[in-house]
Design a protein around this motif. Structure first.
Motif, PDB file in Angstrom:
ATOM      1  N   SER A  61       0.842  -1.188   0.000  1.00 52.94           N
ATOM      2  CA  SER A  61       0.000   0.000   0.000  1.00 52.94           C
ATOM      3  C   SER A  61       0.878   1.239   0.000  1.00 52.94           C
ATOM      4  CB  SER A  61      -0.905  -0.011   1.228  1.00 52.94           C
ATOM      5  OG  SER A  61      -0.125  -0.066   2.394  1.00 52.94           O
TER       6      SER A  61
ATOM      7  N   THR B  68       7.932   5.685  -3.935  1.00 49.84           N
ATOM      8  CA  THR B  68       6.988   4.564  -3.922  1.00 49.84           C
ATOM      9  C   THR B  68       7.730   3.245  -4.043  1.00 49.84           C
ATOM     10  OG1 THR B  68       5.407   5.974  -5.043  1.00 49.84           O
ATOM     11  CG2 THR B  68       4.962   3.616  -5.040  1.00 49.84           C
TER      12      THR B  68
ATOM     13  N   LYS C 291      -3.919   3.255 -10.095  1.00 50.79           N
ATOM     14  CA  LYS C 291      -3.933   4.241  -9.021  1.00 50.79           C
ATOM     15  C   LYS C 291      -3.458   5.619  -9.476  1.00 50.79           C
ATOM     16  CE  LYS C 291      -3.369   0.842  -5.331  1.00 50.79           C
ATOM     17  NZ  LYS C 291      -2.641   0.477  -4.112  1.00 50.79           N
ATOM     18  N   ASN C 292      -3.159   5.748 -10.756  1.00 53.79           N
ATOM     19  CA  ASN C 292      -2.745   7.042 -11.287  1.00 53.79           C
ATOM     20  C   ASN C 292      -4.003   7.821 -11.669  1.00 53.79           C
ATOM     21  OD1 ASN C 292      -1.806   9.198 -12.740  1.00 53.79           O
ATOM     22  ND2 ASN C 292      -0.493   8.005 -14.105  1.00 53.79           N
TER      23      ASN C 292
ATOM     24  N   VAL D  20      -1.555  -2.342 -11.331  1.00 57.58           N
ATOM     25  CA  VAL D  20      -2.492  -1.768 -10.359  1.00 57.58           C
ATOM     26  C   VAL D  20      -1.850  -0.596  -9.629  1.00 57.58           C
ATOM     27  CG1 VAL D  20      -3.754  -2.229  -8.227  1.00 57.58           C
ATOM     28  CG2 VAL D  20      -3.798  -3.893 -10.084  1.00 57.58           C
ATOM     29  N   GLU D  21      -0.598  -0.768  -9.220  1.00 59.66           N
ATOM     30  CA  GLU D  21       0.055   0.269  -8.421  1.00 59.66           C
ATOM     31  C   GLU D  21       0.332   1.531  -9.211  1.00 59.66           C
ATOM     32  OE1 GLU D  21      -0.207  -1.297  -4.858  1.00 59.66           O
ATOM     33  OE2 GLU D  21       0.980   0.509  -5.197  1.00 59.66           O
ATOM     34  N   TYR D  22       0.753   1.399 -10.465  1.00 61.85           N
ATOM     35  CA  TYR D  22       1.257   2.569 -11.187  1.00 61.85           C
ATOM     36  C   TYR D  22       0.357   3.050 -12.310  1.00 61.85           C
ATOM     37  CZ  TYR D  22       5.399   1.423  -8.585  1.00 61.85           C
ATOM     38  OH  TYR D  22       6.266   1.144  -7.573  1.00 61.85           O
TER      39      TYR D  22
END
Lengths: 180, 143
Positions: free
Chosen positions: A9, A18, A152-153, A147-149
């Motif tokens: 997270s 990050t 969530k952007n 998903v992370e980059y």
């Protein structure tokens, strides 16, 4: 049905700080990644990256459409030919993600195609050397990077190609280098 | 189903038509039309996979891995395709398909009454194929 463990997270608003999700163990075995495609459930090619591709039979747009068509048909074929399920429905009926038996890879004498479909219909295709082993953890990791980059952007518009998410591209290249 | 290392066997001619289909214990019922469609679909996807290869010299899919089964495919130099749907992780299916290819050449192609590219209805081929599958099944039980 696939289950995706939660990626790390975000605890910092500074983009460069990050942390990338931890790579699954044992993936640095020279899998020799060659090409990566990402499609959404509508068949739009969100991402095409190549690291080693001496042969280009078709132009990029036709290649991506043909790849999506192959996956769609193969998915339908796999669900229909599944020998362990009695009720399979008609051949060619579109399938929901997770519905019916799905394939996760196929091999030819020149390459191996590894496939992952998320419950939201995102399809990830990683083409590697034919003698690579099971790449499902690798694809899950790449999905976690997505998903992370990307997801969530807030500046990324879903359904459009991923070409300005520089953190994603950077981390993807770093990760793929551990596979080569 | 517990004994079947092989669930089904398909033989496709070089034009993509199904010339032989044998089921060894799949769940549910695949009717004749469905097996014809599946064979034609496999023929097309085998060809498309060659076009999508990133390096030259691709001969098409020889192994498809799914959650509930593996599909092994062997294509002869003349374009006849033999593919078998079997258990995940089943071993030596490539060898078995080559043995079946030998049976095909001996009992089908040498049959003076067999017309090329047409469905196989040769009693000796069926008999010998059943023996080979049975032998293979016994071998697998001993693993």
């Amino acid at each position: 049905m696939f289950s995706f463990g939660g990626g790390s997270s975000l605890t910092s608003v500074v983009p460069d700080a990050t942390p990338a999700p931890a790579a699954p163990p044992g993936t640095g075995t020279g899998a020799n990644a060659q090409v990566l495609y990402v499609f959404n459930r509508g068949g739009v090619c969100l991402l095409y990256r190549e690291w080693h591709r001496p042969l280009r039979t078709l132009d990029p747009t036709q290649d991506q459409k043909l790849m999506f068509g192959l996956l769609f048909s193969l998915r339908s074929f796999t669900a229909k030919i599944d020998p362990t399920t009695a009720e399979k429905g008609n051949l060619g009926v579109p399938l929901l993600p997770g519905q019916g038996c799905s394939f996760y890879s196929f091999k030819t004498n020149t390459y191996k195609l590894n496939f992952l479909e998320s419950p939201s219909g995102i399809k990830l295709i990683l083409i590697t050397h034919p003698r690579t082993g099971d790449q499902r953890d690798t694809l899950k990791h790449i999905y976690n990077l997505y998903v992370e980059y990307v997801v969530k952007n807030p500046l990324y518009a879903p359904g459009t190609p991923i070409n300005r998410c520089e953190l994603f591209n950077k981390h993807l290249d770093q990760y793929v280098k551990t596979l080569i | 189903m517990a004994l079947a290392a092989i669930y089904s066997l398909f033989i496709i001619n070089k034009s993509g038509g199904l010339i032989y289909y044998k089921d060894y214990g799949s769940a549910g019922r695949t009717d004749t039309n469905d097996s014809l469609r599946l064979a034609s679909l496999w023929h097309s996807m085998h060809a498309i996979s060659q076009q999508l290869s990133p390096t030259p010299g691709c001969e098409g899919i020889d192994l498809l891995q799914a959650h509930n089964f593996d599909l092994h495919c062997f294509q002869s130099l003349t374009g006849t395709k033999f593919f078998a749907v079997c258990e995940t992780g089943a071993q030596n299916i490539e060898t078995l398909l080559k043995v079946i290819y030998e049976l095909y050449t001996d009992f089908v192609l040498k049959n003076p009454f067999y017309e090329m590219e047409m469905p196989i209805r040769c009693e000796l081929f069926d008999l010998n194929l059943a023996q080979v599958i049975q032998k293979d099944r016994v071998t697998l039980l001993g693993r």
